[in-house]
Design a protein around this motif. Structure first.
Motif, PDB file in Angstrom:
ATOM      1  N   GLY A 110     -46.557 -16.722   0.031  1.00 55.51           N
ATOM      2  CA  GLY A 110     -45.549 -17.207  -1.890  1.00 55.51           C
ATOM      3  C   GLY A 110     -44.816 -16.466  -2.809  1.00 55.51           C
ATOM      4  N   ILE A 111     -43.857 -15.197  -1.498  1.00 54.23           N
ATOM      5  CA  ILE A 111     -43.588 -14.338  -2.648  1.00 54.23           C
ATOM      6  C   ILE A 111     -41.567 -14.604  -2.324  1.00 54.23           C
ATOM      7  CG2 ILE A 111     -42.665 -11.830  -2.481  1.00 54.23           C
ATOM      8  CD1 ILE A 111     -44.747 -11.695  -1.728  1.00 54.23           C
ATOM      9  N   ASP A 112     -41.362 -14.982  -3.501  1.00 51.05           N
ATOM     10  CA  ASP A 112     -39.252 -15.196  -3.219  1.00 51.05           C
ATOM     11  C   ASP A 112     -39.316 -13.968  -3.748  1.00 51.05           C
ATOM     12  OD1 ASP A 112     -37.275 -16.226  -3.161  1.00 51.05           O
ATOM     13  OD2 ASP A 112     -37.243 -17.330  -4.876  1.00 51.05           O
ATOM     14  N   SER A 113     -38.912 -12.831  -2.831  1.00 51.82           N
ATOM     15  CA  SER A 113     -38.335 -11.705  -2.993  1.00 51.82           C
ATOM     16  C   SER A 113     -36.574 -11.296  -1.925  1.00 51.82           C
ATOM     17  CB  SER A 113     -39.175 -10.605  -3.131  1.00 51.82           C
ATOM     18  OG  SER A 113     -38.447  -9.533  -3.255  1.00 51.82           O
ATOM     19  N   GLU A 114     -35.665 -11.165  -2.721  1.00 48.60           N
ATOM     20  CA  GLU A 114     -34.807 -10.857  -1.677  1.00 48.60           C
ATOM     21  C   GLU A 114     -34.589  -8.947  -1.502  1.00 48.60           C
ATOM     22  OE1 GLU A 114     -31.192 -12.002  -3.611  1.00 48.60           O
ATOM     23  OE2 GLU A 114     -32.032 -13.670  -3.555  1.00 48.60           O
ATOM     24  N   ARG A 115     -35.528  -8.140  -2.095  1.00 49.29           N
ATOM     25  CA  ARG A 115     -35.585  -6.891  -2.152  1.00 49.29           C
ATOM     26  C   ARG A 115     -36.829  -6.748  -0.761  1.00 49.29           C
ATOM     27  NH1 ARG A 115     -39.610  -4.652  -5.465  1.00 49.29           N
ATOM     28  NH2 ARG A 115     -40.315  -6.370  -7.228  1.00 49.29           N
ATOM     29  N   GLY A 116     -36.680  -5.567   0.469  1.00 47.66           N
ATOM     30  CA  GLY A 116     -37.478  -5.159   0.578  1.00 47.66           C
ATOM     31  C   GLY A 116     -36.997  -4.312   2.195  1.00 47.66           C
ATOM     32  N   ILE A 117     -37.513  -4.087   3.219  1.00 50.16           N
ATOM     33  CA  ILE A 117     -37.278  -3.291   4.393  1.00 50.16           C
ATOM     34  C   ILE A 117     -35.987  -3.129   4.515  1.00 50.16           C
ATOM     35  CG2 ILE A 117     -37.107  -2.323   6.301  1.00 50.16           C
ATOM     36  CD1 ILE A 117     -40.390  -3.215   6.528  1.00 50.16           C
ATOM     37  N   ASP A 140     -51.251  -4.794  -1.530  1.00 46.46           N
ATOM     38  CA  ASP A 140     -49.808  -4.604  -1.037  1.00 46.46           C
ATOM     39  C   ASP A 140     -48.954  -5.069  -0.237  1.00 46.46           C
ATOM     40  OD1 ASP A 140     -50.296  -3.085  -4.428  1.00 46.46           O
ATOM     41  OD2 ASP A 140     -49.846  -1.603  -3.232  1.00 46.46           O
ATOM     42  N   VAL A 141     -47.776  -5.901  -0.395  1.00 42.57           N
ATOM     43  CA  VAL A 141     -46.832  -6.638   1.068  1.00 42.57           C
ATOM     44  C   VAL A 141     -45.395  -5.474   0.660  1.00 42.57           C
ATOM     45  CG1 VAL A 141     -45.838  -8.223   1.617  1.00 42.57           C
ATOM     46  CG2 VAL A 141     -48.153  -8.525   0.564  1.00 42.57           C
ATOM     47  N   LEU A 142     -44.989  -5.316   2.498  1.00 38.07           N
ATOM     48  CA  LEU A 142     -43.806  -5.095   2.047  1.00 38.07           C
ATOM     49  C   LEU A 142     -43.047  -5.828   3.008  1.00 38.07           C
ATOM     50  CD1 LEU A 142     -42.260  -2.466   1.705  1.00 38.07           C
ATOM     51  CD2 LEU A 142     -42.619  -1.248   4.117  1.00 38.07           C
ATOM     52  N   PRO A 143     -42.349  -6.372   2.786  1.00 35.92           N
ATOM     53  CA  PRO A 143     -41.520  -7.674   3.011  1.00 35.92           C
ATOM     54  C   PRO A 143     -39.899  -6.814   3.836  1.00 35.92           C
ATOM     55  CG  PRO A 143     -41.377  -7.913   0.174  1.00 35.92           C
ATOM     56  CD  PRO A 143     -42.321  -6.959   1.122  1.00 35.92           C
ATOM     57  N   VAL A 144     -39.278  -8.337   4.459  1.00 30.87           N
ATOM     58  CA  VAL A 144     -38.412  -7.782   5.608  1.00 30.87           C
ATOM     59  C   VAL A 144     -36.786  -7.418   4.196  1.00 30.87           C
ATOM     60  CG1 VAL A 144     -36.734  -8.280   7.066  1.00 30.87           C
ATOM     61  CG2 VAL A 144     -38.809  -8.143   7.338  1.00 30.87           C
ATOM     62  N   GLY A 145     -37.235  -9.102   2.848  1.00 33.66           N
ATOM     63  CA  GLY A 145     -36.357  -8.752   2.790  1.00 33.66           C
ATOM     64  C   GLY A 145     -34.971  -9.319   2.638  1.00 33.66           C
ATOM     65  N   SER A 146     -34.110  -9.434   2.906  1.00 35.16           N
ATOM     66  CA  SER A 146     -32.606 -10.165   4.334  1.00 35.16           C
ATOM     67  C   SER A 146     -33.068  -9.231   5.805  1.00 35.16           C
ATOM     68  CB  SER A 146     -31.805  -9.506   3.471  1.00 35.16           C
ATOM     69  OG  SER A 146     -31.246  -8.703   3.234  1.00 35.16           O
ATOM     70  N   ILE A 147     -32.214 -10.548   6.516  1.00 35.56           N
ATOM     71  CA  ILE A 147     -32.607 -10.058   8.057  1.00 35.56           C
ATOM     72  C   ILE A 147     -32.042  -9.321   8.891  1.00 35.56           C
ATOM     73  CG2 ILE A 147     -32.514 -11.390  10.067  1.00 35.56           C
ATOM     74  CD1 ILE A 147     -32.755 -14.136   8.650  1.00 35.56           C
ATOM     75  N   CYS A 148     -32.201  -8.034   8.803  1.00 34.48           N
ATOM     76  CA  CYS A 148     -31.543  -7.519   9.179  1.00 34.48           C
ATOM     77  C   CYS A 148     -30.204  -7.906  10.905  1.00 34.48           C
ATOM     78  CB  CYS A 148     -32.614  -6.403  10.372  1.00 34.48           C
ATOM     79  SG  CYS A 148     -33.122  -5.402   8.864  1.00 34.48           S
ATOM     80  N   LYS A 149     -29.203  -7.251  11.015  1.00 36.52           N
ATOM     81  CA  LYS A 149     -28.307  -7.487  12.325  1.00 36.52           C
ATOM     82  C   LYS A 149     -29.210  -6.848  13.353  1.00 36.52           C
ATOM     83  CE  LYS A 149     -24.982  -8.789   9.333  1.00 36.52           C
ATOM     84  NZ  LYS A 149     -23.228  -8.839   8.564  1.00 36.52           N
ATOM     85  N   ASN A 150     -29.920  -5.253  13.227  1.00 38.70           N
ATOM     86  CA  ASN A 150     -30.236  -4.522  14.477  1.00 38.70           C
ATOM     87  C   ASN A 150     -31.647  -3.883  13.623  1.00 38.70           C
ATOM     88  OD1 ASN A 150     -29.105  -3.104  11.712  1.00 38.70           O
ATOM     89  ND2 ASN A 150     -28.000  -1.266  12.194  1.00 38.70           N
TER      90      ASN A 150
END
Length: 337
Positions: A110-117, A140-150
């Motif tokens: 349930g996290i709506d966050s655009e910041r992360g790895i 604590d949680v470390l999300p991805v944020g936006s999808i990585c291209k590489n």
């Protein structure tokens, strides 16, 4: 399907079996321990925590990765719930979403966050800014944020290894949610950076040869597989495959937590009782039950009647001497003189 399949067929110790969750949805499903539903599943997760505390390989592992053979086997579900169980027992725990292609941890909890790895590796934010703190006490949680291209380049970069090393000093236990082994190779790049692997197997889903192939690739990396979790066990079939569940255990889980059906509203004064919706499953079932005897009677009436053999009709015919058949009239039928 069973502990024998996990231990004998795959050669892995069984950490525990988690029954299929039926009453909980949304973020509560990924954090079962914070609510009172699906108590059987909650107790099974606590049992996994107990096994991991006494399992030498799991107890010594500070950084663990959760993976599976195929997508949709429940690795994120197991990772987040086991992490919460460790946090509830007094440890400071971090969940890292390392599925840089299809991140799922943030949405699951349930996290709506655009910041992360991703933002951290692009030097847009610091590591502290990327962390979501106190999702639950001690977790604590470390999300991805936006999808990585590489994704593989990020995982193999020295900075990723430095990040894991720094986080080791901050937390008692770190759980990494990774992509499935059978889909992409990202998990194999992560394995050298962790202390152990928790392998998730969904009940009656993955084929043995697929699982064995993925496990062989993990073993080549030299990192211990601390055990397997058999996920989404159907409890009504559990008696055939495992001894983990029994009817006698129900008293320890308490009464079923399903909420009772709401009472029907009383009819308004001077009006008719409220009618149920036509598409209500209960109404449809009642109508079918009422129509069943009528349909059976109609069916029996519609059956064609068997014709009598011609011989029976021949016996029932009147002889020519009988009245009304063109013969001589009977004496009783002649008019009296």
């Amino acid at each position: 399907k069973s502990a024998a399949d996990i231990e004998g067929g795959l050669g892995l110790p069984l950490l525990g079996t988690v029954p299929r969750v039926r009453q909980t949805f949304g973020p509560d499903r990924s954090l079962l321990g914070r609510q009172g539903k699906d108590r059987m599943a909650v107790e099974s997760l606590r049992a996994i925590h107990s096994v991991m505390k006494i399992n030498p390989a799991a107890a010594a592992a500070k950084v663990l990765i959760g993976t599976s053979s195929l997508p949709c086997e429940g690795k994120t579900f197991v990772t987040t719930n086991v992490s919460l169980t460790f946090a509830q027992h007094g440890e400071k725990v971090l969940v890292i979403d390392s599925d840089l292609r299809l991140p799922n941890v943030a949405a699951s909890v349930g996290i709506d966050s655009e910041r992360g790895i991703s933002q951290y590796f692009n030097d847009e934010i610091t590591l502290d800014q990327a962390l979501i703190r106190n999702l639950e006490p001690g977790l604590d949680v470390l999300p991805v944020g936006s999808i990585c291209k590489n994704p593989t380049q990020v995982i193999n970069s020295p900075r990723f290894a430095e990040m894991i090393t720094e986080l080791r000093g901050r937390y008692d236990r770190i759980f990494i949610d990774s992509p499935p082994l059978g889909a992409v190779s990202d998990a194999l790049h992560l394995v050298p950076k962790v202390d152990g692997v928790v392998y998730v197997v969904r009940f009656n889903t993955v084929k043995k040869r697929n699982a064995l192939s993925c496990i062989a690739r993990l073993r080549e990396a030299g990192v211990p597989i601390v055990g397997a979790v058999l996920n989404s066990m159907v409890t009504r079939l559990a008696a055939f495959y495992t001894d983990s569940y029994d009817e006698s255990y129900k008293k320890y889980y308490g009464a079923p937590s399903a909420s009772p059906e709401p009472a029907a509203a009383p009819p308004p004064p001077g009006g008719d009782a409220p009618q149920a919706k036509p598409d209500d499953p209960g109404v449809a079932a009642k109508k079918r039950a009422q129509l069943k005897p009528i349909m059976a009677a109609t069916s029996s009436l519609s059956k064609p009647t068997a014709r009598k053999p011609a011989a029976m009709f021949e016996k029932s015919r009147l002889s020519p001497n009988q009245p009304g058949m063109g013969g001589k009239p009977a004496a009783s039928m002649l008019p009296s003189p």
